[in-house]
Design an enzyme around this catalytic site. Structure first.
Site, short mmCIF file in Angstrom:
data_model
loop_
_atom_site.label_atom_id
_atom_site.label_comp_id
_atom_site.label_asym_id
_atom_site.label_seq_id
_atom_site.Cartn_x
_atom_site.Cartn_y
_atom_site.Cartn_z
N ASP B 201 0.86 -1.19 0.00
CA ASP B 201 0.00 0.00 0.00
C ASP B 201 0.90 1.25 0.00
O ASP B 201 1.74 1.40 0.88
CB ASP B 201 -0.85 -0.05 1.29
CG ASP B 201 -1.74 1.17 1.50
OD1 ASP B 201 -1.77 2.05 0.62
OD2 ASP B 201 -2.41 1.21 2.56
N HIS B 375 -4.58 4.44 6.22
CA HIS B 375 -3.41 3.97 5.45
C HIS B 375 -2.10 4.39 6.11
O HIS B 375 -1.99 5.48 6.68
CB HIS B 375 -3.48 4.53 4.03
CG HIS B 375 -4.65 4.03 3.26
ND1 HIS B 375 -4.59 2.91 2.47
CD2 HIS B 375 -5.92 4.49 3.18
CE1 HIS B 375 -5.79 2.70 1.92
NE2 HIS B 375 -6.61 3.65 2.34
#
Lengths: 560, 560
Positions: B201, B375
């Site tokens: 990610d 995130h």
């Protein structure tokens, strides 16, 4: 014998009527009128930008019907500063209001004349400096302020009723690039004399503290240019003359030849240079056509398109579709402007495209010193209140949420809530020496400019565009015999933007069957409005069931 | 006698082929395939969101033609977590791939089944926990991670060639709301065993440092609820179960009865409660229909619509168009979600509308503790690299600019540039124990879902929608006699979304004249394609000159 008509009823000179025609809640499209007795003074005349529902619309202009009906009362129009949302409405509005006297500072006047020149309109713009002047029976004191375009002004507007402080877009920059500071002492002395009402820029009321000085950009550009191995390309709002000045200085300091690229940048630079607001190191300046003949390391470029606008120079250069400028590694592109709300998607997609080309891109998310706001933060807004010491407050130039935050701040300073008016465009305010009252609301239309048309796009046209944008159109042509009133020949069904018809034969067949069934074949069709309605209703039902789409259905009855 | 066809040529088992079908550069529409020998393992199957050029399109799904052609090789599909951009593509994709075995953690499985249920599709989803399992000859080690939906997983995928660490959306939250920490020790031990390639990610690679813990929202909600005099309304991403838990706890703590409003919120809450991921104080929970019967001060509401979506519960409530919930002063609305890029305009316009109603609104621009990212920031991304110690790196789940920032970070850790692959969707990567090579690019179509249609909207349909959205359509119906081949009767000209025709009689007349002139009246018209072209060209010219607009022109020739 002629009858003398009675003198028209004017507002009594014991009150000021403020009529906001744009700029309240909408940020852009700024235009305000002050009506005292039989005189009207206008401030600003900007364009606005269409929202996402106004498909195909280029720009918005203020609805000046109220002023048009009172043309003979207009004493003049003041321009606060050189941004399009404060002056670019002139070419659309002046033809309606006549050649009224306009007042603007040197650079603002220059930018306004540039806008009008494109339309070959005559204009009567008087250059003002910092000295008071009269417009009808109003006395105007201009106050120099700092903002993201040089040479801006606030206006103290004195009338028989009292003084309004019109505090349009500003910040308190204590280190302005041109050394021209906000005239705080003058504001303070106006405050001492007494300000009835302060209209204040409220756009950054969500931001605590103070905005940073524009002059810090010099350090930023120096830092960014250091590791630039190829062309050093800066994209910027084209009216930000001080930032252009700083970028130019840093590029020249690093021995780079400098080119300006893009219609708006080139035009604004020309005007700013001619009027003495931008000083170019002439021997370093090159024409954009020379860029490709110089080694990339020796070139600096200031280019339009920081908002990712379609067709802008930067967008075209990135798409290899610009004849003068190619961007390739190891060029560096610096975005020295944040996306205006609503422009995030095109800006980020441009940054992604540049990244894909292998270009080193600097933008706010990776360097927070690439842009400073041109608008006062909360503490600067407080300072303006402290200096002007007004009785009443009206936040302008922001969205409703910004006005609410401004009111919170003002209440924290002790202002009673009923001394702070949150307005909508068209909401008339009546000010006397003692009171601020909301009066009537003037209905305002959204005047949309689309191509050459001004105001010819209305809600029906937009609704149809919306429907076709979503689901396309289905056109049904029904031939009806003039003699018999019955269908004669084939019903044609054509669509655009609905489904790919060649792959949807099955559906097309069903549509034809449905249309025929709804026509009750053989029967004499008399009321065509009903025929149309029947066809459209039954098709709508079928198409929604089969596709869950709702295209526009257009039935054409052909007499044959 | 039958001829046995030769065994098909499979990729050699000395290499892993990674085929990214979505999620690279596009953030959403995540889907990755790993091909080793004669087996394919798929990870995720998400939906994507249309960009502004995809008018009328509801959503995007991955193009799985590559997999469809190799159906018999598919060993299984792993789901990383419960977000729609990782699993909501299943209902569109499964019918093409067959009832393949799917593996997902408990909550992810629950959300996936919810999506499939709407389409009454069978599905074969095996619940996994943290223990290794086999899919074909792959050995999968699931790793519990923290993210903005509970019960997410990373997967270590072991094959004969080596181990891939598939590090989809994650953060390292050291104080997760449910106490379930990322299994860092397990990652470290996988790192010791050897990771060939880390897919990570990279969405927040622009952000320095570390993301804040989700659990800080409890303090935020406590602070916000304190001064709430009316209903306390929180809007939230409906999959953010931990944030819902915190809002519920704080509301209950303050003695408020709690209602859930909105299809997605209600459905996710139900599933999360059933599976044990959300603990509700049952006696405080009310049905949304009870809201209006309770004093506002005793009510807390969790409502869908934090992105300003048209038709969402919050948008309807603000427009006084919701039968169960009315929002009025002194209610308070808390936006506990930032606008997803591209959604700024609807979100801010909702905040403005609420402000206009006199509602106290809390949102990120006035309180920066209302949302934390799900995130990993740059330091967390570094930690994942340090734990996995991979040979090769592939950033996923971000735009190209995020991948570039990720690469910068990785280079700063000493990774050579050729060990970091920045991909585009469709770019096949060949991994051996020694090397990472870019192989061929698989052409991928944008599969658009519009209503019931999957993939029936293509570039032609979109181009027509775009043209009609900008400038409308002009339909010209030309009746031509079957007998003579000449015009017979009146040429009809109708428009939609172009100009307001009733006010444009002059233009309509000119159009009719132009069409007739281009038809060379009296002549026998044979090639209708040419007739159409002539009409369209001459009309286009006329309309651009008169209006600077370019509507779609549709000519219908009617044989009569």
């Amino acid at each position: 014998m002629t009858v003398t008509s009675p003198k028209p009823q004017f507002a009594s000179p014991s009150q000021i009527r403020l009529i906001p025609l744009g700029g309240i809640g909408t940020v852009t499209k700024n235009m305000y009128a002050y009506e005292v007795g039989d005189e009207i003074l206008i401030v600003d005349c900007g364009i606005g930008f269409p929202d996402s529902t106004m498909l195909g619309v280029d720009l918005l202009v203020p609805d000046v019907s109220y002023l048009e009906a009172r043309k003979n009362k207009i004493a003049g129009l003041l321009l606060t500063h050189g941004h399009d949302d404060h002056l670019a409405g002139l070419p659309y509005v002046l033809p309606k209001l006549g050649n009224i006297p306009i007042y603007a500072s040197k650079l603002t006047r220059g930018f306004a004349l540039d806008r009008l020149k494109e339309y070959s309109l005559p204009a009567n713009i008087t250059e003002i400096d910092e000295r008071p002047f009269s417009v009808g029976s109003f006395t105007i004191t201009p106050i120099k302020i700092t903002h993201s375009v040089p040479d801006g002004r606030h206006f103290a507007i004195r009338s028989s009723v009292g003084t309004i402080y019109h505090g349009s877009d500003f910040k308190f920059d204590d280190h302005p690039v041109d050394g021209v500071l906000t005239e705080k002492d003058k504001i303070a002395s106006l405050g001492h004399e007494g300000i009835l009402c302060l209209l204040s820029d409220c756009l950054r009321s969500e931001k605590e503290g103070r905005s940073l000085s524009e002059s810090m950009l010099t350090d930023t550009f120096r830092r960014e240019i250091k590791d630039a191995q190829g062309k050093f390309i800066v994209t910027i709002m084209s009216s930000n003359v001080h930032r252009i000045q700083q970028a130019v200085n840093v590029m020249a300091e690093h021995g780079r030849r400098i080119a300006f690229v893009g219609r708006s940048v080139e035009s604004n630079v020309k005007t700013a240079v001619n009027l003495g607001f931008l000083k170019l190191p002439q021997k370093m300046i090159i024409n954009k056509r020379q860029i490709k003949h110089l080694p990339p390391r020796q070139v600096g470029i200031i280019i339009a398109g920081s908002q990712g606008q379609e067709g802008s120079s930067l967008t075209r250069a990135v798409a290899s579709d610009h004849k003068d400028i190619q961007i390739k590694p190891p060029d560096k592109v610096v975005f020295s402007a944040d996306p205006i709300p609503g422009n995030e998607t095109p800006v980020y997609s441009l940054i992604d495209d540049l990244s894909r080309l292998g270009i080193d891109v600097a933008y706010s998310d990776v360097d927070d010193q690439l842009h400073v706001s041109g608008h006062a933060y909360r503490d600067e807004q407080k300072d303006l209140i402290a200096l002007t010491r007004p009785k009443f407050l009206i936040p302008i130039g922001g969205s409703f949420r910004h006005m609410v935050q401004y009111r919170k701040m003002a209440e924290s300073l002790g202002f009673p809530r009923h001394h702070i008016a949150l307005l909508e465009n068209g909401q008339v305010v009546r000010l006397t020496q003692e009171s601020l009252t909301l009066a009537e609301t003037i209905p305002l239309r959204n005047i949309m400019v689309d191509g050459l048309g001004i105001g010819d796009v209305g809600t029906i046209v937009l609704r149809d565009r919306q429907t076709m944008a979503e689901d396309g159109i289905v056109v049904v042509v029904v031939p009806i015999s003039q003699q018999t009133g019955k269908i004669k020949g084939t019903v044609e069904i054509i669509s655009r933007g609905f489904v790919f018809m060649k792959q949807s034969r099955h559906l097309v067949k069903k549509m034809a069957t449905t249309v025929k069934a709804s026509l009750k074949p053989g029967r004499v069709l008399e009321d065509w409005a009903i025929v149309r309605q029947q066809i459209e209703r039954s098709l709508e039902k079928l198409l929604y069931k089969e596709t869950q789409r709702q295209p526009l259905i257009l039935t054409v009855i052909m007499e044959v």
